[in-house]
Design a protein around this motif. Sequence first.
Motif, mmCIF file in Angstrom:
data_model
loop_
_atom_site.group_PDB
_atom_site.id
_atom_site.type_symbol
_atom_site.label_atom_id
_atom_site.label_comp_id
_atom_site.label_asym_id
_atom_site.label_seq_id
_atom_site.Cartn_x
_atom_site.Cartn_y
_atom_site.Cartn_z
ATOM 1 N N VAL A 31 -65.739 104.888 -43.725
ATOM 2 C CA VAL A 31 -65.490 105.252 -42.925
ATOM 3 C C VAL A 31 -64.974 104.797 -41.573
ATOM 4 N N TYR A 32 -64.670 102.593 -41.826
ATOM 5 C CA TYR A 32 -65.453 102.687 -40.621
ATOM 6 C C TYR A 32 -64.224 101.469 -40.778
ATOM 7 N N ALA A 33 -63.320 101.197 -39.927
ATOM 8 C CA ALA A 33 -62.301 100.296 -39.048
ATOM 9 C C ALA A 33 -63.729 98.232 -38.666
ATOM 10 N N MET A 34 -62.997 98.062 -39.447
ATOM 11 C CA MET A 34 -64.259 96.244 -38.979
ATOM 12 C C MET A 34 -63.500 95.419 -38.215
ATOM 13 N N GLY A 35 -63.910 94.949 -37.365
ATOM 14 C CA GLY A 35 -63.507 93.789 -37.354
ATOM 15 C C GLY A 35 -64.132 92.518 -36.514
ATOM 16 N N TRP A 36 -64.210 91.933 -36.393
ATOM 17 C CA TRP A 36 -65.050 90.364 -35.903
ATOM 18 C C TRP A 36 -63.949 89.864 -34.778
ATOM 19 N N PHE A 37 -65.343 89.631 -33.713
ATOM 20 C CA PHE A 37 -64.911 89.478 -32.528
ATOM 21 C C PHE A 37 -65.914 87.806 -31.906
ATOM 22 N N ARG A 38 -65.365 87.141 -30.833
ATOM 23 C CA ARG A 38 -66.836 86.473 -31.171
ATOM 24 C C ARG A 38 -66.591 85.487 -29.544
ATOM 25 N N GLN A 39 -67.589 84.944 -28.559
ATOM 26 C CA GLN A 39 -68.038 84.779 -27.783
ATOM 27 C C GLN A 39 -68.368 83.334 -27.667
ATOM 28 N N ALA A 40 -67.935 82.570 -26.680
ATOM 29 C CA ALA A 40 -68.386 81.661 -26.306
ATOM 30 C C ALA A 40 -69.156 81.143 -25.146
ATOM 31 N N PRO A 41 -69.607 80.183 -24.822
ATOM 32 C CA PRO A 41 -71.507 79.994 -23.694
ATOM 33 C C PRO A 41 -69.852 80.445 -22.571
ATOM 34 N N GLY A 42 -70.916 81.493 -21.823
ATOM 35 C CA GLY A 42 -70.329 81.534 -20.267
ATOM 36 C C GLY A 42 -68.703 82.169 -20.192
ATOM 37 N N LYS A 43 -68.170 82.469 -22.038
ATOM 38 C CA LYS A 43 -66.791 83.619 -21.613
ATOM 39 C C LYS A 43 -67.103 85.525 -21.786
ATOM 40 N N GLU A 44 -65.472 85.777 -21.936
ATOM 41 C CA GLU A 44 -65.862 87.031 -22.451
ATOM 42 C C GLU A 44 -65.974 87.557 -23.644
ATOM 43 N N ARG A 45 -66.753 87.830 -24.453
ATOM 44 C CA ARG A 45 -66.734 88.745 -26.088
ATOM 45 C C ARG A 45 -64.998 88.519 -26.177
ATOM 46 N N LYS A 46 -64.121 88.215 -27.451
ATOM 47 C CA LYS A 46 -62.700 88.356 -27.970
ATOM 48 C C LYS A 46 -62.601 88.460 -29.381
ATOM 49 N N PHE A 47 -61.640 89.248 -29.384
ATOM 50 C CA PHE A 47 -60.970 89.969 -30.551
ATOM 51 C C PHE A 47 -60.330 88.451 -31.424
ATOM 52 N N VAL A 48 -60.774 88.691 -32.783
ATOM 53 C CA VAL A 48 -60.732 87.501 -33.923
ATOM 54 C C VAL A 48 -59.278 88.278 -34.508
ATOM 55 N N ALA A 49 -60.081 89.465 -35.252
ATOM 56 C CA ALA A 49 -59.544 90.056 -36.479
ATOM 57 C C ALA A 49 -60.190 91.548 -36.737
ATOM 58 N N ALA A 50 -59.499 91.934 -37.719
ATOM 59 C CA ALA A 50 -60.026 93.714 -37.540
ATOM 60 C C ALA A 50 -59.397 93.814 -38.715
ATOM 61 N N ILE A 51 -59.426 95.153 -39.476
ATOM 62 C CA ILE A 51 -59.097 95.687 -40.526
ATOM 63 C C ILE A 51 -59.011 96.562 -41.055
ATOM 64 N N SER A 52 -57.913 97.581 -41.408
ATOM 65 C CA SER A 52 -58.364 98.940 -41.654
ATOM 66 C C SER A 52 -59.470 99.594 -42.473
ATOM 67 N N ARG A 53 -59.226 100.666 -42.212
ATOM 68 C CA ARG A 53 -60.312 101.782 -43.398
ATOM 69 C C ARG A 53 -60.346 101.371 -44.801
ATOM 70 N N SER A 54 -59.473 101.443 -44.989
ATOM 71 C CA SER A 54 -58.793 100.991 -46.683
ATOM 72 C C SER A 54 -58.734 99.638 -47.413
ATOM 73 N N GLY A 55 -58.593 98.445 -45.865
ATOM 74 C CA GLY A 55 -58.500 97.402 -45.957
ATOM 75 C C GLY A 55 -57.085 97.374 -46.365
ATOM 76 N N VAL A 93 -70.260 82.358 -31.005
ATOM 77 C CA VAL A 93 -71.161 83.545 -31.334
ATOM 78 C C VAL A 93 -69.871 84.132 -32.578
ATOM 79 N N TYR A 94 -70.281 84.897 -33.636
ATOM 80 C CA TYR A 94 -69.436 85.413 -34.277
ATOM 81 C C TYR A 94 -70.107 86.826 -34.660
ATOM 82 N N TYR A 95 -69.599 87.736 -34.249
ATOM 83 C CA TYR A 95 -70.087 89.348 -34.456
ATOM 84 C C TYR A 95 -69.056 90.374 -35.139
ATOM 85 N N CYS A 96 -69.725 90.729 -36.100
ATOM 86 C CA CYS A 96 -68.763 91.959 -37.159
ATOM 87 C C CYS A 96 -69.465 93.003 -35.978
ATOM 88 N N ALA A 97 -68.251 94.166 -35.898
ATOM 89 C CA ALA A 97 -67.949 95.079 -35.685
ATOM 90 C C ALA A 97 -67.290 96.697 -35.870
#
Length: 124
Positions: A31-55, A93-97
């Motif tokens: 039921v979740y779309a999933m994404g990866w984001f990343r944040q470098a020191p002193g910078k804002e969190r940025k989008f990397v990639a995302a995938i739909s619920r079905s893939g 730092v890479y975050y899953c969401a």
Amino acid sequence: QVQLVESGGGLVQGGGSLRLSCAASGRTFSVYAMGWFRQAPGKERKFVAAISRSGGSTSYADSVKGRFTISRDNAKNTVDLQMNSLKPEDTAVYYCAADWLGSYSSRAADYDYWGQGTQVTVSS
């Protein structure tokens, strides 16, 4: 609610590869779309990639297109990020969401749940 745990980060030389994995527990993963984001020191969190619920659909930041691949396995409740041809500027730092009933958005504000992050360091 869903809990997300990332793994697979580490130190790699420029040009190398890493595979990040995010394991989800809790409610039905699909039921979740999933994404990866990343944040470098002193910078804002940025989008990397995302995938739909079905893939079946994916999106990528321009900076990683052709180098990174996102995938998911709904049977195993995991989403991976294969990172090739890594550059020092990929260090972060890479975050899953997870975005409940979402559609592979690139906006961090659309995501409801976040993992704790995993460090990726690329040396020159």
